[in-house]
Design a protein around this motif. Structure first.
Motif, PDB file in Angstrom:
ATOM      1  N   ASN A  29       0.819  -1.214   0.000  1.00 33.18           N
ATOM      2  CA  ASN A  29       0.000   0.000   0.000  1.00 33.18           C
ATOM      3  C   ASN A  29       0.850   1.261   0.000  1.00 33.18           C
ATOM      4  OD1 ASN A  29      -2.451  -1.298  -0.180  1.00 33.18           O
ATOM      5  ND2 ASN A  29      -2.746  -1.408   2.029  1.00 33.18           N
ATOM      6  N   GLN A  66      -6.483  -8.561   1.034  1.00 26.77           N
ATOM      7  CA  GLN A  66      -7.208  -9.677   1.651  1.00 26.77           C
ATOM      8  C   GLN A  66      -8.211 -10.317   0.679  1.00 26.77           C
ATOM      9  OE1 GLN A  66      -9.923 -10.450   5.661  1.00 26.77           O
ATOM     10  NE2 GLN A  66      -8.356  -8.906   5.696  1.00 26.77           N
ATOM     11  N   LYS A 113      -1.033 -10.881   1.263  1.00 27.95           N
ATOM     12  CA  LYS A 113      -1.484 -12.081   1.982  1.00 27.95           C
ATOM     13  C   LYS A 113      -1.268 -13.428   1.257  1.00 27.95           C
ATOM     14  CE  LYS A 113      -4.215 -10.190   5.630  1.00 27.95           C
ATOM     15  NZ  LYS A 113      -4.420  -8.745   5.631  1.00 27.95           N
TER      16      LYS A 113
HETATM   17  C1  LIG Z   1      -3.836  -7.436   6.044  1.00 26.74           C
HETATM   18  C2  LIG Z   1      -4.184  -6.248   5.270  1.00 26.74           C
HETATM   19  C3  LIG Z   1      -3.263  -5.209   5.040  1.00 26.74           C
HETATM   20  C4  LIG Z   1      -1.913  -5.177   5.712  1.00 26.74           C
HETATM   21  O1  LIG Z   1      -1.099  -6.205   5.295  1.00 26.74           O
HETATM   22  P1  LIG Z   1       0.215  -6.549   6.154  1.00 26.74           P
HETATM   23  O2  LIG Z   1       0.862  -7.660   5.377  1.00 26.74           O
HETATM   24  O3  LIG Z   1      -0.230  -6.933   7.520  1.00 26.74           O
HETATM   25  O4  LIG Z   1       1.049  -5.314   6.179  1.00 26.74           O
HETATM   26  C5  LIG Z   1      -3.636  -4.179   4.228  1.00 26.74           C
HETATM   27  N1  LIG Z   1      -4.843  -4.148   3.641  1.00 26.74           N
HETATM   28  C6  LIG Z   1      -5.753  -5.112   3.839  1.00 26.74           C
HETATM   29  C7  LIG Z   1      -7.074  -5.033   3.166  1.00 26.74           C
HETATM   30  C8  LIG Z   1      -5.462  -6.195   4.664  1.00 26.74           C
HETATM   31  O5  LIG Z   1      -6.375  -7.139   4.883  1.00 26.74           O
END
Ligand SMILES: *Cc1c(COP(=O)(O)O)cnc(C)c1O
Length: 415
Positions: free
Chosen positions: A110, A224, A258
């Motif tokens: 992000n 996610q 993820k």
């Molecule tokens: C888990 C998640 C993140 C963050 O990801 P990390 O690997 O924990 O930094 C960002 N956006 C969404 C939608 C997520 O579910």
């Protein structure tokens, strides 16, 4: 082997207590199952928060990892290697013309989107990104600024400038939040941490039109909800399936992470033409981004998903699970009062009004998840009243049935 008690003591003594952990100590996994240090088996319907998309200890992931580790783990991004180029090609094929940048996590991916938005708006003095209330975009400083939930910001003020929040699925709210500094809009295709809320068709189409009109980037966080969790590679592809006006819909950039390497840490962003070269040499970098090892695993993940027809499996099992869960809602209305989400990103709404969940015992979602794990199933709370199911994409019908049985048993014990 160390006992659960000894392992928890190590955490108490030596690990920063930034996580609220369940009272579970795991030792190993196989497929959709995990075993704790006492040898008890659990059906893992959380998959490490939508990460282990092929389950645990998948034999082909093991060989992709070990074979690549014996060949070349890391070389830095000062040089070329085949895996990163091939993986970028595979992702581009699944989304649309553009290019990829590789990172190591969702939050870091992000960050690439925020930097893209700033680079894009720089010459016209624009830097602001509009995001949604109840969103989740990671725990970096910009991530908590982007996230539309106060609880992640508390204690970390001053919060980084440049983000504005509007209600999700509300196009008019985005429109009225646009100002002279706005450069981009960022949304999740399906809000995950915020409680499993999919974007509506009209919202997506309206955002695309609005961003075109106002010359804004449309950014999507698919960390996610992406990577086939809905049955399509990106959640918006599934949401817009069969919608004629949605046929050519594309955001301008997408973050993923993820599930991308089924548990091996990795993240990526895809950037659409004509913005794909905005982050030119020297503007963005990360040491571990797209290593030969991570790319070898990620390529294997895509190969297995395709070969084993896992998108079709997600859709088929999801129909089955959703049907069964809806029956449970009818049967146990004092415990649960609705099912939300799509594909393998499902949420159970708990009934917080009926009195079956005692306020003294914490959030209903935590209480339900604790009872589920006592009964041998792992699920994940989202907020106070929603329980998330994010199973591995290769979950079998028999495993889905087992999960439903345990959810029913748990609901019955509460009703
Ligand atoms: C888990 C998640 C993140 C963050 O990801 P990390 O690997 O924990 O930094 C960002 N956006 C969404 C939608 C997520 O579910």
């Amino acid at each position: 082997m160390s006992s659960a008690k000894e392992i928890k003591q190590l955490f108490a003594d030596y690990v920063v207590p930034s996580y609220g952990r369940f009272d579970l100590v795991f030792d190993h996994g196989q497929g959709s199952y995990l075993w704790d240090t006492n040898g008890k088996r659990y059906l893992d319907l959380g998959a490490g928060i939508a990460v282990c998309c092929l389950g645990h200890a998948h034999p082909e992931i093991i060989s992709a990892l070990t074979e690549q580790a014996g060949k070349m783990i890391h070389i830095s991004n000062l040089y070329y290697h085949k895996g990163q180029g091939r993986l970028a090609e595979e992702i581009v094929k699944r989304i649309g013309r553009g290019k990829c940048f590789f990172a190591n996590s969702g939050g870091e991916s992000n960050e690439g989107l925020y930097k893209l938005a700033r680079k894009f708006g720089h010459e016209s003095g624009r830097y602001e990104v509009i995001t949604a209330l109840n969103s989740f975009h990671g725990r970096t400083l910009a991530g908590i600024a982007a996230t539309g939930q106060d609880k992640v910001k508390k204690g970390f003020e001053p919060i980084m400038d440049g983000f504005r929040y509007v209600p999700y699925n509300d196009l008019a709210a985005v429109e009225s939040a646009i100002g002279p500094r706005t450069a981009a809009v960022l949304i999740e295709g399906i809000q995950g941490e915020g409680g499993i809320t999919p974007a509506k068709v009209d919202y997506l189409l309206g955002l695309r039109k609005l961003c075109n009109e106002k010359n804004l980037l449309l950014l999507m966080d698919e960390v996610q909800c992406g990577y086939y969790r809905t049955g399509s590679f990106c959640s918006f592809q599934q949401i817009l399936k069969g919608v004629p006006e949605g046929k050519d819909f594309l955001p301008d950039a997408i973050s993923m992470a993820k599930a991308i390497a089924s548990g091996f840490p990795m993240g990526a962003i895809w950037i659409r033409e004509p913005y794909q070269d905005l982050l030119g040499p020297g503007t963005h970098a990360t040491t571990f981004g797209g290593t030969p090892l991570a790319c070898a695993v990620a390529l294997k993940v895509l190969e297995v998903i395709q070969r084993d027809a896992l998108p079709e499996n997600v859709l088929a099992q999801s129909v089955f699970i959703t049907e069964k869960l809806n029956t449970l809602v009818q049967r146990y209305p004092r415990v649960m009062n609705g099912i939300r989400g799509m594909g393998f990103m499902l949420g159970i709404n708990l009934n917080t009004e009926s009195g079956v969940f005692s306020p003294a015992k914490g959030n209903p979602s935590g209480q339900f998840v604790n009872r589920l794990s006592e009964n041998g199933v792992l699920a994940i709370p989202a907020g106070a009243s929603i329980v998330r199911l994010l199973p591995p994409l290769n979950l079998s019908r028999a495993e889905a049935e087992e999960g439903i049985e345990v959810i029913e048993k748990t609901a019955a014990s509460l009703q």
